[in-house]
Design a protein around this motif. Structure first.
Motif, mmCIF file in Angstrom:
data_model
loop_
_atom_site.group_PDB
_atom_site.id
_atom_site.type_symbol
_atom_site.label_atom_id
_atom_site.label_comp_id
_atom_site.label_asym_id
_atom_site.label_seq_id
_atom_site.Cartn_x
_atom_site.Cartn_y
_atom_site.Cartn_z
ATOM 1 N N SER A 8 4.058 1.629 -0.949
ATOM 2 C CA SER A 8 4.849 1.634 -2.237
ATOM 3 C C SER A 8 3.744 2.176 -3.232
ATOM 4 O O SER A 8 4.294 3.035 -4.237
ATOM 5 N N ARG A 9 2.421 1.802 -3.200
ATOM 6 C CA ARG A 9 1.646 2.401 -4.497
ATOM 7 C C ARG A 9 1.317 3.991 -4.018
ATOM 8 O O ARG A 9 1.259 4.613 -5.143
ATOM 9 N N ILE A 10 1.339 4.420 -2.828
ATOM 10 C CA ILE A 10 1.200 5.799 -2.711
ATOM 11 C C ILE A 10 2.384 6.633 -3.125
ATOM 12 O O ILE A 10 2.463 7.408 -3.762
ATOM 13 N N THR A 11 3.710 6.069 -2.651
ATOM 14 C CA THR A 11 4.900 6.800 -2.985
ATOM 15 C C THR A 11 5.125 6.575 -4.400
ATOM 16 O O THR A 11 5.851 7.412 -5.088
ATOM 17 N N ALA A 12 4.402 5.689 -5.211
ATOM 18 C CA ALA A 12 4.443 5.854 -6.879
ATOM 19 C C ALA A 12 3.877 6.639 -7.543
ATOM 20 O O ALA A 12 3.861 6.983 -8.425
ATOM 21 N N LEU A 13 2.784 7.676 -6.744
ATOM 22 C CA LEU A 13 1.872 8.478 -7.261
ATOM 23 C C LEU A 13 2.734 9.647 -7.719
ATOM 24 O O LEU A 13 3.912 9.906 -7.237
ATOM 25 N N VAL B 2 -2.715 7.055 -11.567
ATOM 26 C CA VAL B 2 -1.769 5.936 -10.887
ATOM 27 C C VAL B 2 -0.906 5.318 -11.808
ATOM 28 O O VAL B 2 0.127 4.580 -11.241
ATOM 29 N N ASN B 3 -1.206 5.062 -12.934
ATOM 30 C CA ASN B 3 -0.263 4.405 -14.021
ATOM 31 C C ASN B 3 0.496 5.361 -14.656
ATOM 32 O O ASN B 3 1.223 4.760 -15.762
ATOM 33 N N MET C 293 0.828 -1.206 0.227
ATOM 34 C CA MET C 293 0.066 -0.117 -0.086
ATOM 35 C C MET C 293 0.915 1.234 0.091
ATOM 36 O O MET C 293 0.796 2.310 -0.758
ATOM 37 N N SER D 10 11.817 8.877 -7.378
ATOM 38 C CA SER D 10 10.837 8.730 -6.375
ATOM 39 C C SER D 10 10.968 7.949 -5.184
ATOM 40 O O SER D 10 10.625 8.148 -4.102
ATOM 41 N N GLU D 11 11.956 7.119 -5.425
ATOM 42 C CA GLU D 11 12.661 6.262 -4.526
ATOM 43 C C GLU D 11 13.666 7.027 -3.510
ATOM 44 O O GLU D 11 13.589 6.852 -2.161
#
Length: 504
Positions: free
Chosen positions: A3-8, A60-61, A1, A182-183
């Motif tokens: 990781s999905r948020i930080t990938a935005l 998101v993608n 979860m 992002s990382e």
């Protein structure tokens, strides 16, 4: 979860943080009887929270072609577009200002400038002052993270002075091909957030112990850590913490002088001792020299006026000079309550050019301070020192190691380029403000205040306090964009305009 948020997208995360931040003034307004402001900020949280979720689902993608370029453009949008969202609840709560003034107020806060259109800040409720300070505090944390995660790999924000080519003729820009920005943003945010929040809480508690009200102490603590200089009382003169509050604040100014005070080891070149850090030593040297100059000036003025009244007056004059010099060197802009006492003691007014020069110098790189930055000033100083040595000994060889030689040569070269760009920016902003009808002297002070992110200069450095509320709307817009330019720095803007940066 997580990781999905930080990938935005980075901007979506900033929107979400801004929406959640509206809960604090909402809760404070409800707890203190400021129900209108509390309700407006709660509605803002709901409205912009839903908007953030919708945009997050739509993006998101999304994968940008160049993550480094995307994050750099997002920084520009964060200081120009995001304040539109932050200004909505502020504008509705105040009710008697234009939306341009509200947007200007949020740009000023988010860039940690601290300039305000309110000549009498005590007329605003504490919930609104809390929001201004909170926006500035978030902007300061964004500067901390972005400097290490985005600007450092691109050799921007002052890191270009100490940068060295990698083997094979590469540069630090190649780091962006290995480490995803992002990382890096997620990692540096997780490392720096506890430090930033913890320091703010410690200063908040310390100011309350010295006698300050809780909400005012929190606003001043946020203003010091972010160097925004925002105050709910119109400055420290009306604060209840007194001398010991100023003493505590002076200690926390050190976090704006050198990044080694909070981020040692996070960047490969940041493992040296703080006492050997050139920025810290340059900052402490300026504090001693400028404070001593001001004190001696007032001292001899008092002798000429035959108004020497004792050790207490001399100590207050010395302390007022030390605190105010440190405040403007870190581009915070707080004025000591004893600052005017020095003028009363000697009968001499302190020249505003001294404060303007300190604000132009600024604090350390990768800190919340603005200005030219101490590392660039140090590089120019070392280069000048070496040139003077060569005048006496033309065939001498400069020592002190490879890093010192790199700072004296390539570092001084890029520092001089930045200094010239900064000077040209001041001239450009001055001309633009003059064309809108602002007086020449006022336009100079306002230009320096905006580009150095030291808003209180408008009230203190000029012969008479400058009312930003009284300047034309076009001048306010020019000042707002000048604040963004001063916060991001001209080299970052030029990097965005470089065709190779977009082509690769």
């Amino acid at each position: 979860m997580l990781s999905r948020i930080t990938a935005l997208p980075f901007f979506v995360l900033l929107m979400g943080a801004g929406a959640v931040a509206m809960l604090m003034p909402a809760v404070h307004g409800a707890a203190t009887g400021q129900f209108v402001s509390g309700r407006v900020f709660f509605y803002g949280f709901v409205l912009f929270g839903i908007l953030t979720v919708l945009i997050a689902l739509a993006t998101v993608n999304y994968a940008p072609r160049s993550a480094a370029r995307s994050h750099l453009t997002t920084l520009l949008a964060a200081f120009t577009v995001l304040p539109i969202m932050l200004a909505v609840p502020f504008w509705v709560s105040v009710g008697r200002i234009s939306f341009l003034d509200a947007w200007f107020e949020m740009v000023s806060s988010f860039t940690t400038t601290g300039a305000t259109v309110f000549d009498a800040p005590w007329r605003l409720g504490t919930a609104l002052h809390l929001w201004r300070a909170q926006v500035g505090w978030m902007g300061g944390f964004l500067v901390w993270v972005a400097a290490l995660a985005i600007l450092a790999p691109l050799n921007l924000g002052g890191f270009e002075v100490r940068s060295q080519p990698l083997q094979g003729g590469g540069s630090m820009v190649q780091i962006t091909r290995i480490a995803d920005p992002s990382e890096r943003l997620a990692r540096f945010s997780a490392r720096l957030a506890p430090i930033y929040i913890g320091l703010t809480l410690v200063l908040w508690l310390g100011l309350m112990v010295t006698g300050e009200r809780a909400v005012v102490a929190l606003i001043h603590a946020m203003a010091v850590l972010s160097t925004s200089g925002i105050s709910a009382t119109g400055g420290l003169f009306w604060a209840g913490s007194g001398f010991w509050g100023e003493f505590l604040i002076l200690i926390f100014f050190v976090f704006a002088l050198s990044r080694l005070t909070f981020s040692r080891g996070l960047v490969g070149e940041d493992r040296s001792n703080l006492l050997r850090d050139p920025e810290f030593r340059m900052g402490m040297g300026l504090l001693v020299v400028v404070t001593g100059f001001l004190f001696l000036r007032h001292f001899f003025g008092a002798i000429d006026e035959q108004s020497v009244t004792g050790i207490r007056a001399a100590f207050e004059a010395l302390w007022g000079g030390l605190f105010t010099v440190a405040s403007f060197l870190t581009t915070t802009g707080f004025e000591s309550r004893y600052w005017m006492g020095a003028a009363d003691w000697s009968g001499l007014s302190t020249p505003g050019l001294v404060l303007i020069g300190l604000a132009l110098t600024g604090g350390g790189i990768a800190t919340t301070a603005g200005g030219v930055k101490l590392l660039r000033v140090y590089a120019l100083f070392r280069h000048s020192q070496r040139e003077l040595e060569r005048l006496v000994h033309p065939h001498s060889v400069g020592g002190a190691g490879q890093e010192a030689r790199r700072i004296r040569r390539q570092g001084a070269y890029v520092a001089w380029i930045f200094f010239m760009l900064f000077a040209l920016s001041i001239v450009g902003v001055m001309v633009a403000l003059s064309l809108t009808g602002v007086q020449f002297e006022n336009s100079m002070v306002l230009a320096v205040a905006a580009l150095s992110t030291t808003g209180p200069l408008a009230e203190i450095a000029a012969e008479d306090p400058i009312s930003i509320a009284g300047i034309p709307d076009l001048a306010k817009a020019i000042l707002a964009f000048a604040m963004v330019l001063g916060r991001l720095e001209a080299l970052a803007i030029i990097a965005l305009l470089n065709p190779d940066f977009w082509r690769n």
